[in-house]
Write a protein that holds these residues in place. Structure first.
Motif, PDB file in Angstrom:
ATOM      1  N   ALA A  60      41.719 -37.823 -16.394  1.00  0.00           N
ATOM      2  CA  ALA A  60      40.868 -37.128 -15.424  1.00  0.00           C
ATOM      3  C   ALA A  60      41.703 -36.342 -14.417  1.00  0.00           C
ATOM      4  O   ALA A  60      41.280 -35.281 -13.950  1.00  0.00           O
ATOM      5  CB  ALA A  60      39.965 -38.132 -14.707  1.00  0.00           C
ATOM      6  N   ALA A  61      42.887 -36.821 -14.100  1.00  0.00           N
ATOM      7  CA  ALA A  61      43.736 -36.157 -13.101  1.00  0.00           C
ATOM      8  C   ALA A  61      44.080 -34.730 -13.520  1.00  0.00           C
ATOM      9  O   ALA A  61      44.188 -33.836 -12.675  1.00  0.00           O
ATOM     10  CB  ALA A  61      45.018 -36.963 -12.873  1.00  0.00           C
ATOM     11  N   ALA A  62      44.222 -34.503 -14.809  1.00  0.00           N
ATOM     12  CA  ALA A  62      44.596 -33.160 -15.280  1.00  0.00           C
ATOM     13  C   ALA A  62      43.512 -32.128 -15.010  1.00  0.00           C
ATOM     14  O   ALA A  62      43.790 -30.923 -15.005  1.00  0.00           O
ATOM     15  CB  ALA A  62      44.901 -33.214 -16.780  1.00  0.00           C
ATOM     16  N   PRO A 105      41.546 -29.967  -9.263  1.00  0.00           N
ATOM     17  CA  PRO A 105      42.109 -28.697  -8.776  1.00  0.00           C
ATOM     18  C   PRO A 105      43.560 -28.823  -8.304  1.00  0.00           C
ATOM     19  O   PRO A 105      44.358 -27.906  -8.504  1.00  0.00           O
ATOM     20  CB  PRO A 105      41.194 -28.313  -7.606  1.00  0.00           C
ATOM     21  CG  PRO A 105      39.953 -29.103  -7.787  1.00  0.00           C
ATOM     22  CD  PRO A 105      40.311 -30.318  -8.582  1.00  0.00           C
ATOM     23  N   ARG A 106      43.907 -29.961  -7.724  1.00  0.00           N
ATOM     24  CA  ARG A 106      45.239 -30.136  -7.172  1.00  0.00           C
ATOM     25  C   ARG A 106      46.307 -30.330  -8.247  1.00  0.00           C
ATOM     26  O   ARG A 106      47.507 -30.276  -7.971  1.00  0.00           O
ATOM     27  CB  ARG A 106      45.235 -31.338  -6.225  1.00  0.00           C
ATOM     28  CG  ARG A 106      46.247 -31.196  -5.141  1.00  0.00           C
ATOM     29  CD  ARG A 106      46.070 -32.182  -4.050  1.00  0.00           C
ATOM     30  NE  ARG A 106      47.408 -32.415  -3.521  1.00  0.00           N
ATOM     31  CZ  ARG A 106      47.785 -33.439  -2.854  1.00  0.00           C
ATOM     32  NH1 ARG A 106      46.942 -34.388  -2.580  1.00  0.00           N
ATOM     33  NH2 ARG A 106      49.011 -33.554  -2.436  1.00  0.00           N
TER      34      ARG A 106
END
Length: 168
Positions: free
Chosen positions: A55-57, A60-61
């Motif tokens: 999910a981190a990919a 936006p950051r």
């Protein structure tokens, strides 16, 4: 599934030292059940960490990660993938050996696979902790978090078992 009476009584005699009166086959069945329970426990944590990483990919950051953070992230995704496969491996082995009267081999090899999985998941947890601290606070915090997490991993793998053995 029978064993000869000499080996069965030797096994039963060995097992009585820990208060169990079970045949070799019963012990193998119990050990296989223990391995499956441990795999279930590790699988849940692995799924949560893997989900977080995937999910981190899509945040936006994510595009703001520097080369070190991106490399660490990709190493962690690879470890998560490896952990997933290692979590399946004992079940795959069971399917391959099913009905072939090789439960002793299954339990022995699955135990080794589980140890490998636990090493990978330990490193994965330490790395994820480092990545989160690095992104949230800074590189120094990430390094400190990694050091602290690896110290906890070392304590769990080395110190706790030594203390447990001595307290017997």
């Amino acid at each position: 599934m029978g064993t000869d009476s000499a080996s069965q009584s030797a096994t039963a005699g060995d097992d009585r030292r820990d208060g169990r009166d079970e045949t070799r086959t019963e012990r193998l069945d119990r050990n296989w059940g223990d391995i499956l329970q441990e795999l279930r426990a590790v699988q849940t944590g692995t799924q949560i960490i893997t989900g977080f990483l995937l999910a981190a990919a899509f945040q936006p950051r994510f595009t703001e990660l520097d080369d070190y953070e991106l490399t660490l992230y990709l190493v962690l995704v690879a470890l998560a993938g490896l952990a997933t496969v290692l979590g399946f491996a004992p079940v795959i082995l069971h399917r391959q050996l099913f009905g072939r009267q090789q439960k002793d081999r299954l339990v022995h090899v699955a135990n080794r696979m589980l140890f490998g999985l636990l090493v990978v998941v330990s490193l994965l947890a330490a790395g994820v902790t480092s990545l989160i601290f690095d992104v949230a606070i800074g590189r120094t915090a990430g390094y400190l978090a990694l050091g602290a997490a690896l110290a906890v991993v070392a304590a769990v793998w080395v110190v706790v078992p030594i203390i447990a053995r001595r307290s017997r």
